[in-house]
Motif scaffolding. Sequence first.
Motif, PDB file in Angstrom:
ATOM      1  N   ALA A  63     -22.516  21.428  18.344  1.00  0.00           N
ATOM      2  CA  ALA A  63     -23.411  22.457  18.874  1.00  0.00           C
ATOM      3  C   ALA A  63     -23.139  23.830  18.284  1.00  0.00           C
ATOM      4  N   ARG A  64     -21.944  24.063  17.779  1.00  0.00           N
ATOM      5  CA  ARG A  64     -21.611  25.384  17.243  1.00  0.00           C
ATOM      6  C   ARG A  64     -22.047  25.543  15.797  1.00  0.00           C
ATOM      7  N   THR A  65     -21.866  24.498  15.000  1.00  0.00           N
ATOM      8  CA  THR A  65     -22.153  24.590  13.574  1.00  0.00           C
ATOM      9  C   THR A  65     -23.467  23.914  13.173  1.00  0.00           C
ATOM     10  N   LEU A  66     -24.006  23.059  14.061  1.00  0.00           N
ATOM     11  CA  LEU A  66     -25.190  22.240  13.807  1.00  0.00           C
ATOM     12  C   LEU A  66     -24.955  21.212  12.699  1.00  0.00           C
ATOM     13  N   GLU A  67     -23.693  20.930  12.421  1.00  0.00           N
ATOM     14  CA  GLU A  67     -23.354  19.877  11.473  1.00  0.00           C
ATOM     15  C   GLU A  67     -23.447  18.509  12.153  1.00  0.00           C
ATOM     16  N   VAL A  68     -23.858  17.500  11.381  1.00  0.00           N
ATOM     17  CA  VAL A  68     -23.982  16.152  11.921  1.00  0.00           C
ATOM     18  C   VAL A  68     -22.595  15.554  12.131  1.00  0.00           C
ATOM     19  N   VAL A  69     -22.370  15.042  13.338  1.00  0.00           N
ATOM     20  CA  VAL A  69     -21.106  14.394  13.695  1.00  0.00           C
ATOM     21  C   VAL A  69     -21.236  12.876  13.604  1.00  0.00           C
ATOM     22  N   GLU A  70     -22.391  12.357  14.026  1.00  0.00           N
ATOM     23  CA  GLU A  70     -22.579  10.908  14.055  1.00  0.00           C
ATOM     24  C   GLU A  70     -24.063  10.590  14.094  1.00  0.00           C
ATOM     25  N   ARG A  71     -24.404   9.416  13.538  1.00  0.00           N
ATOM     26  CA  ARG A  71     -25.771   8.915  13.598  1.00  0.00           C
ATOM     27  C   ARG A  71     -25.742   7.485  14.101  1.00  0.00           C
ATOM     28  N   ALA A  72     -26.792   7.089  14.823  1.00  0.00           N
ATOM     29  CA  ALA A  72     -26.932   5.698  15.259  1.00  0.00           C
ATOM     30  C   ALA A  72     -28.412   5.358  15.281  1.00  0.00           C
ATOM     31  N   PHE A  87     -45.226   5.708  28.670  1.00  0.00           N
ATOM     32  CA  PHE A  87     -44.903   5.594  27.244  1.00  0.00           C
ATOM     33  C   PHE A  87     -43.411   5.387  27.019  1.00  0.00           C
ATOM     34  N   ALA A  88     -42.580   5.870  27.949  1.00  0.00           N
ATOM     35  CA  ALA A  88     -41.134   5.735  27.790  1.00  0.00           C
ATOM     36  C   ALA A  88     -40.709   4.279  27.657  1.00  0.00           C
ATOM     37  N   PHE A  89     -41.443   3.364  28.278  1.00  0.00           N
ATOM     38  CA  PHE A  89     -41.031   1.966  28.242  1.00  0.00           C
ATOM     39  C   PHE A  89     -41.272   1.324  26.882  1.00  0.00           C
ATOM     40  N   ARG A  90     -42.018   1.960  26.019  1.00  0.00           N
ATOM     41  CA  ARG A  90     -42.139   1.499  24.640  1.00  0.00           C
ATOM     42  C   ARG A  90     -40.916   1.923  23.821  1.00  0.00           C
ATOM     43  N   GLU A  91     -40.259   3.004  24.259  1.00  0.00           N
ATOM     44  CA  GLU A  91     -39.179   3.589  23.470  1.00  0.00           C
ATOM     45  C   GLU A  91     -37.784   3.309  24.019  1.00  0.00           C
ATOM     46  N   LEU A  92     -37.687   3.144  25.333  1.00  0.00           N
ATOM     47  CA  LEU A  92     -36.365   3.036  25.944  1.00  0.00           C
ATOM     48  C   LEU A  92     -35.510   1.898  25.400  1.00  0.00           C
ATOM     49  N   PRO A  93     -36.030   0.673  25.202  1.00  0.00           N
ATOM     50  CA  PRO A  93     -35.150  -0.398  24.724  1.00  0.00           C
ATOM     51  C   PRO A  93     -34.439  -0.080  23.412  1.00  0.00           C
ATOM     52  N   VAL A  94     -35.180   0.459  22.433  1.00  0.00           N
ATOM     53  CA  VAL A  94     -34.516   0.748  21.155  1.00  0.00           C
ATOM     54  C   VAL A  94     -33.661   2.007  21.245  1.00  0.00           C
ATOM     55  N   LEU A  95     -34.068   2.977  22.049  1.00  0.00           N
ATOM     56  CA  LEU A  95     -33.246   4.174  22.215  1.00  0.00           C
ATOM     57  C   LEU A  95     -31.914   3.836  22.876  1.00  0.00           C
ATOM     58  N   VAL A  96     -31.961   3.006  23.912  1.00  0.00           N
ATOM     59  CA  VAL A  96     -30.720   2.609  24.578  1.00  0.00           C
ATOM     60  C   VAL A  96     -29.830   1.834  23.619  1.00  0.00           C
ATOM     61  N   GLU A  97     -30.430   0.949  22.827  1.00  0.00           N
ATOM     62  CA  GLU A  97     -29.638   0.196  21.851  1.00  0.00           C
ATOM     63  C   GLU A  97     -28.949   1.132  20.861  1.00  0.00           C
ATOM     64  N   ALA A  98     -29.681   2.127  20.379  1.00  0.00           N
ATOM     65  CA  ALA A  98     -29.077   3.091  19.454  1.00  0.00           C
ATOM     66  C   ALA A  98     -27.955   3.874  20.127  1.00  0.00           C
ATOM     67  N   LEU A  99     -28.169   4.293  21.366  1.00  0.00           N
ATOM     68  CA  LEU A  99     -27.137   5.052  22.081  1.00  0.00           C
ATOM     69  C   LEU A  99     -25.869   4.237  22.271  1.00  0.00           C
ATOM     70  N   THR A 100     -26.005   2.946  22.523  1.00  0.00           N
ATOM     71  CA  THR A 100     -24.811   2.122  22.736  1.00  0.00           C
ATOM     72  C   THR A 100     -23.990   1.974  21.463  1.00  0.00           C
ATOM     73  N   ARG A 101     -24.566   2.297  20.324  1.00  0.00           N
ATOM     74  CA  ARG A 101     -23.839   2.190  19.054  1.00  0.00           C
ATOM     75  C   ARG A 101     -23.060   3.459  18.716  1.00  0.00           C
ATOM     76  N   LEU A 102     -23.190   4.484  19.545  1.00  0.00           N
ATOM     77  CA  LEU A 102     -22.430   5.709  19.324  1.00  0.00           C
ATOM     78  C   LEU A 102     -20.966   5.508  19.702  1.00  0.00           C
ATOM     79  N   GLU A 103     -20.083   6.085  18.918  1.00  0.00           N
ATOM     80  CA  GLU A 103     -18.671   6.134  19.283  1.00  0.00           C
ATOM     81  C   GLU A 103     -18.373   7.390  20.089  1.00  0.00           C
ATOM     82  N   SER A 104     -19.061   8.462  19.787  1.00  0.00           N
ATOM     83  CA  SER A 104     -18.894   9.707  20.537  1.00  0.00           C
ATOM     84  C   SER A 104     -19.818   9.696  21.756  1.00  0.00           C
ATOM     85  N   VAL A 105     -19.536  10.580  22.705  1.00  0.00           N
ATOM     86  CA  VAL A 105     -20.374  10.717  23.897  1.00  0.00           C
ATOM     87  C   VAL A 105     -20.885  12.154  23.949  1.00  0.00           C
ATOM     88  N   PRO A 106     -22.146  12.374  23.623  1.00  0.00           N
ATOM     89  CA  PRO A 106     -22.675  13.749  23.661  1.00  0.00           C
ATOM     90  C   PRO A 106     -22.739  14.271  25.089  1.00  0.00           C
TER      91      PRO A 106
END
Length: 228
Positions: A63-72, A87-106
């Motif tokens: 948040a301070r530098t706006l540098e990318v820390v991680e992508r999923a 509309f959220a129900f079209r997006e939530l399954p893949v968004l949740v899957e991507a979030l579970t692949r994060l090692e960091s916790v924003p």
Amino acid sequence: MRIDIPHSWPRTEADAIAIQDRLRGQVDRVGPGPREPRLVAGLDVAYAEDSNRVAAAVVVLDARTLEVVERATAVGDATFPYVPGLFAFRELPVLVEALTRLESVPELLLCDGQGLAHPRRFGLACHLGVLTGIAAAGVAKTTFVGDYDAAALGPRRGAGVPLVDGGETVGRALRTRDGVKPVYVSTGHGIDLDTACRHVLALAPQYRLPQTTRLADRLSRDVLRAAR
């Protein structure tokens, strides 16, 4: 990152509305949310034009530098039909899957969509915030519900006016660049509107959209293109 989903993904409009109505009471509208978050995440989904294929991207920034820390990312098929307000129900399954692949916790999630600025006061940012327990807000390019006094919105960066629906303030039209049309910020979960807008401004030092949205949008499109 672990996420426990307290419901199955719905197949019908009635089931989806029931989920929104049941979870809406869990939304924290007070916050105040993280004052000085270290990590913030942008989330976006890209759609194929000729199929139900979708790609989700989560980009975590310092948040301070706006540098990318991680992508999923995650790729799948949208199984729920396009229904305004759901509309959220079209997006939530893949968004949740991507979030579970994060090692960091924003500490803050910024969604390309709505939070309280929703007919049932339970847009995508609310749903993701409740599911993850992380403060979340929506930053939308257009309004879904609500009106604002465009004449009262000042032309300079940082100007904002309430977005009102049915007599209730559900968000804010926020100017992120001088003389450029606003974005529409609505709280999702665990953060107040002033704090959410302050973070959106900090994450948008040069462009109309915050860097979180810009990078997540670009990554989701790249992943979808590669998957096809």
